[in-house]
Every structure is written in structure tokens, then in C-alpha cells.
Design an enzyme around this catalytic site. Structure first.
Site, mmCIF file in Angstrom:
data_model
loop_
_atom_site.group_PDB
_atom_site.id
_atom_site.type_symbol
_atom_site.label_atom_id
_atom_site.label_comp_id
_atom_site.label_asym_id
_atom_site.label_seq_id
_atom_site.Cartn_x
_atom_site.Cartn_y
_atom_site.Cartn_z
ATOM 1 N N TYR A 141 41.529 33.737 35.399
ATOM 2 C CA TYR A 141 41.055 32.354 35.533
ATOM 3 C C TYR A 141 40.772 31.714 34.174
ATOM 4 O O TYR A 141 40.678 30.508 34.049
ATOM 5 C CB TYR A 141 39.794 32.285 36.405
ATOM 6 C CG TYR A 141 40.040 32.638 37.864
ATOM 7 C CD1 TYR A 141 41.331 32.723 38.366
ATOM 8 C CD2 TYR A 141 38.991 32.874 38.728
ATOM 9 C CE1 TYR A 141 41.565 33.051 39.690
ATOM 10 C CE2 TYR A 141 39.227 33.195 40.060
ATOM 11 C CZ TYR A 141 40.508 33.284 40.525
ATOM 12 O OH TYR A 141 40.743 33.608 41.840
ATOM 13 N N LYS A 192 44.705 47.140 39.814
ATOM 14 C CA LYS A 192 46.122 47.403 40.087
ATOM 15 C C LYS A 192 46.701 48.162 38.892
ATOM 16 O O LYS A 192 47.560 47.648 38.163
ATOM 17 C CB LYS A 192 46.870 46.082 40.315
ATOM 18 C CG LYS A 192 46.552 45.406 41.627
ATOM 19 C CD LYS A 192 47.210 46.059 42.841
ATOM 20 C CE LYS A 192 48.680 45.768 42.883
ATOM 21 N NZ LYS A 192 49.322 46.487 44.025
ATOM 22 N N ASP A 225 45.080 46.230 46.522
ATOM 23 C CA ASP A 225 45.731 45.898 47.798
ATOM 24 C C ASP A 225 45.308 46.873 48.893
ATOM 25 O O ASP A 225 45.040 46.492 50.035
ATOM 26 C CB ASP A 225 47.262 45.842 47.653
ATOM 27 C CG ASP A 225 47.851 47.056 46.961
ATOM 28 O OD1 ASP A 225 47.109 47.773 46.252
ATOM 29 O OD2 ASP A 225 49.052 47.320 47.128
ATOM 30 N N ASP A 249 37.433 37.657 43.811
ATOM 31 C CA ASP A 249 37.437 36.394 44.550
ATOM 32 C C ASP A 249 38.001 36.629 45.954
ATOM 33 O O ASP A 249 37.415 36.230 46.970
ATOM 34 C CB ASP A 249 38.321 35.396 43.772
ATOM 35 C CG ASP A 249 38.074 33.963 44.188
ATOM 36 O OD1 ASP A 249 37.270 33.737 45.112
ATOM 37 O OD2 ASP A 249 38.703 33.071 43.593
ATOM 38 N N ASP A 253 35.728 37.243 49.672
ATOM 39 C CA ASP A 253 35.912 36.328 50.804
ATOM 40 C C ASP A 253 36.325 37.102 52.056
ATOM 41 O O ASP A 253 35.888 36.798 53.161
ATOM 42 C CB ASP A 253 36.986 35.274 50.491
ATOM 43 C CG ASP A 253 36.374 33.995 49.950
ATOM 44 O OD1 ASP A 253 35.193 34.039 49.526
ATOM 45 O OD2 ASP A 253 37.049 32.958 49.952
#
Ligand code: NAD
Length: 368
Positions: A141, A192, A225, A249, A253
Site C-alpha cells: 500500500y 507467500k 492463501d 487486510d 475481513d
């Protein structure tokens, strides 16, 4: 000692939930010897209207001087067309950046009375209590270059850059290990490392900090993942999950949805502990400004109120007071009080203020 608390109500339902949180603060002042002083500052769309910027200097200065910031929510359709730098959310991003709030703590807690409100089977979420620790000021970000260019053939090319340094990873890992030490002593680190070099560094640094400083905590590594999949398969296998800004993020959620309603969940964003013991801290519900229900007295105030419980725990070390507030919320839910977002058949539908009334009554009963 008088705690200095800055209120930044913001837009939409932000002011409504902050008003309810103030009533809870008042209860703690009256009944639990909680001495505080509050100030208020503008942020988001309303700050843009008044000062021409969503994150005015005065708000930042007041936030830096406060022991804790209680933030409502920002945003609304009337500001959607503003240039990127003037959008309401930039006010929150500036607060996070200027206060150095690098650690975002998002609990996903399933209240037993709400286990049927989850989209997962009740037995999967019943008793769920996990904490996602998300790195908040680095990663994709903020990484540079971040740009859109036009190629010679007229196509556009957009680039975001994922960047992490050893220091950034080490400090968020320490936060996760320390918090796990107060809970069930397990950390899962998600990245990852199979396809990203930042993931490889993330895994190395987290392992190093674990080995050197927190060998008594159990550490596991999981690909982000797979973590997303495990969260819906068997979320209770986790206690603390530490991860970067982007994965955090998304995963937080997802974890929020496990618990039923977005109107229920608090969060904390913390800075580094300074030598004088001070630590910048901002507490906010995870929901947005909910323009669809703003001004109607329908908003669920619980996420805002539980954000104050996090403030009691992390900024003021008042663990028992935090637990008392969490138990009061648990109790009103068990008694059947529901705002519209968590309404279930046979329960008592209440508005924003009545939900707080019920919580204050429960506090009265539990405190004797
Ligand atoms: P939202 O969280 O505001 O609302 C999503 C849905 O959940 C809506 O139907 C809303 O009515 C409901 N909801 C949210 N909070 C609730 C509560 N406390 N009680 C009952 N129902 C609740 O997300 P959105 O609709 O995607 O975004 C609306 C605005 O909020 C946008 O401008 C967005 O940018 C902004 N936003 C701000 C923040 C923040 O301030 N931290 C976070 C997310 C979104």
C-alpha cells in the site's frame, strides 16, 4: 492520573457510535474511578468541508498529544469524486502514518449468542477467539514506485510495489509474540514465501525473532492463501495470526465475517513503545460510515464500544475493566437485545441508544 482521550467521530454513523461510546466512558468515570479528559477533532469528509483537508494538522497534533484516539468512521458518497488526496479515508491514513501506528490488532470473537448469525456452521465458530496482527504502515500500500504510466503502444501500465525491511517485520513479529504470550501462546505467520521474496524475508525474520526472543511461544508458518482457506475450514486452530498489510487486510475481513456482523468488531492500531512508556494508539470499529443507515438511530454501537474495551486493555492496562465491558456485551446479547444488523427471530429489536442503555444496565448489574 487523568487519561487524555481524543475523539474523532468522522462521518456517517461515526458520530453516532462515538456518542454511545462516550456514555460508556461516563459510566467508567462514575463507577470505576476512570479519570479522563476528552477533546474532539475533525477527520474525514466533514474535516474536508471545514478545513479543505480530510486530515487537518490540528487533528494530527491533538492525536499526537493524546494517550489514545477513539475514532468513529469516515467516508460517504458525497466525497467519492474528490481527488485521491482529498478523499475522507486519507484522513485516517494520515493519522496512521503520522502516529507511526504500525500494528493493527483485529480480534475476531464470536459471541455465543450470535453463533447462528455466522455464515458458517455454529460448531465451526462457537467459542472462536482469534487475533489478527496486521502490519499497517508498510508493504504494497505504501511501496514506491506506485504509478500508472502509458506505454508507447498506448496501453496503460500500473505498478504497486511490495517492500518490507527486516526492521518492519521484526517489530510486528514482536507485537504478535508478546500478545500471544498473554493468550494461548501460539502464533501463525502468514505470507507467500513460495512466490514472493518479501515472503521469504518475512519468514526468515519471524523465525529469527522467535528463536532468539520468544522460544516459549509456538510458531507455525502458513501460506496466506492456505490461511484464507483454513479460516473458513477450521478457524479455531488459530490463536494469533501475524501477517503483512495486504494479506492482513483480506484475512481480517474474512475473519470478521466468521463472527456474524461487521457492527460487532473493534480494532486497535498501536505504535512503538517509547522509552517514557508512551505508545500512540488509535481504536476504531472495523466498519465504515454506513451512509445507508446514518442518522436513523439504527447503527450497532457495539464495535465502537468494544474498541473502548481494547483501549482500556492496551492503552491503560485495565484488563479487568476491559473484561467487564466484554461481559456486559455478552450479557445483553444473551438477553436477546439486537440491533437490526444482527436481528434474529424471537429477539428484541433495539436502536443505537437502546443497545447502549442495555449495556450500561448490564454493567451496573455485573459491577456489584
Ligand atoms: P460499511 O462498513 O460502512 O457498511 C457496510 C454495510 O454494513 C452497510 O450495509 C452498513 O449499513 C452495514 N453496517 C456497517 N456498520 C454497521 C453498524 N455499526 N451497524 C449496523 N450496520 C452496519 O462499508 P461500505 O458501505 O463499504 O462503506 C461506506 C463508506 O465507509 C465508504 O465511504 C467507505 O470508504 C467508508 N469506510 C470507512 C472505513 C473507516 O472509516 N475505517 C472503513 C470501511 C469503509
Amino acid at each position: 492520573m487523568t487519561h487524555q482521550i481524543l475523539l474523532t467521530p468522522g462521518d456517517g454513523i461515526g458520530p453516532e457510535v462515538i456518542e454511545e461510546t462516550q456514555r460508556v466512558l461516563g459510566w467508567y468515570a462514575k463507577n470505576r474511578n476512570f479519570a479522563f479528559h476528552t477533546d474532539t477533532a475533525a477527520v474525514g469528509g466533514n474535516a474536508y468541508e471545514k478545513f479543505g483537508t480530510p486530515g487537518p494538522d490540528e487533528t494530527i497534533a491533538k492525536a499526537k498529544a493524546a494517550d489514545a484516539v477513539l475514532f468513529g468512521a469516515v467516508g460517504g458518497p458525497q466525497w467519492d469524486k474528490l481527488p485521491f488526496a482529498s478523499k475522507p479515508e486519507q484522513g485516517l491514513l494520515r493519522l496512521r502514518k503520522d502516529l507511526g501506528l504500525f500494528a493493527n490488532l483485529r480480534p475476531a470473537l464470536c459471541f455465543d449468542a450470535l453463533k447462528d448469525a455466522s455464515s458458517l456452521k455454529p460448531e465451526i465458530v462457537s467459542g472462536l477467539d482469534i487475533l489478527i496482527v496486521r502490519e499497517l504502515t508498510g508493504g504494497v500500500y505504501f511501496g514506491e514506485p506506485k504509478e500508472t504510466t502509458t506505454l508507447p503502444d498506448g496501453q496503460k501500465r500500473a505498478v504497486d510495489t511490495q517492500v518490507y525491511t527486516t526492521h518492519e517485520i521484526a517489530r510486528i513479529a514482536r507485537v504478535a509474540f508478546e500478545l500471544a504470550g498473554l493468550r494461548s501462546k501460539r502464533v501463525a505467520s502468514a505470507e507467500k514465501s513460495n512466490v514472493m521474496v518479501t515472503g521469504v524475508l518475512w519468514r526468515e525474520v519471524v523465525s529469527e525473532i522467535h528463536k532468539k526472543e520468544f522460544p516459549h511461544i509456538e510458531l507455525s508458518h502458513v501460506l496466506a492463501d492456505n490461511c484464507a482457506m483454513q479460516l473458513v475450514r477450521n478457524p479455531k486452530q488459530y490463536d494469533v495470526i501475524v501477517t503483512d498489510n495486504l494479506f492482513g487486510d483480506v484475512l481480517s475481513d474474512e475473519a470478521a465475517q466468521l463472527t456474524g456482523s461487521i457492527g460487532m468488531l473493534p480494532s486497535a492500531s498501536l505504535g512503538a513503545k517509547q522509552a517514557n512508556g508512551r505508545q500512540a494508539a488509535l481504536y476504531e470499529p472495523i466498519h465504515g460510515s454506513a451512509p445507508d443507515i446514518a442518522g436513523k438511530g439504527l447503527a450497532n454501537p457495539i464495535a465502537g464500544i468494544l474498541s473502548f474495551a481494547m483501549c482500556l486493555r492496551y492503552s491503560f492496562g485495565r484488563i479487568e475493566d476491559a473484561q467487564l465491558l466484554e461481559r456486559a456485551v455478552d450479557r445483553v446479547l444473551a438477553e436477546g437485545f439486537r440491533t437490526a444488523d444482527i436481528m434474529q427471530p424471537g429477539m428484541t429489536k433495539v436502536g443505537t441508544a437502546q443497545m447502549t442503555d442495555a449495556i450500561l444496565k448490564a454493567l451496573d448489574k455485573l459491577a456489584v
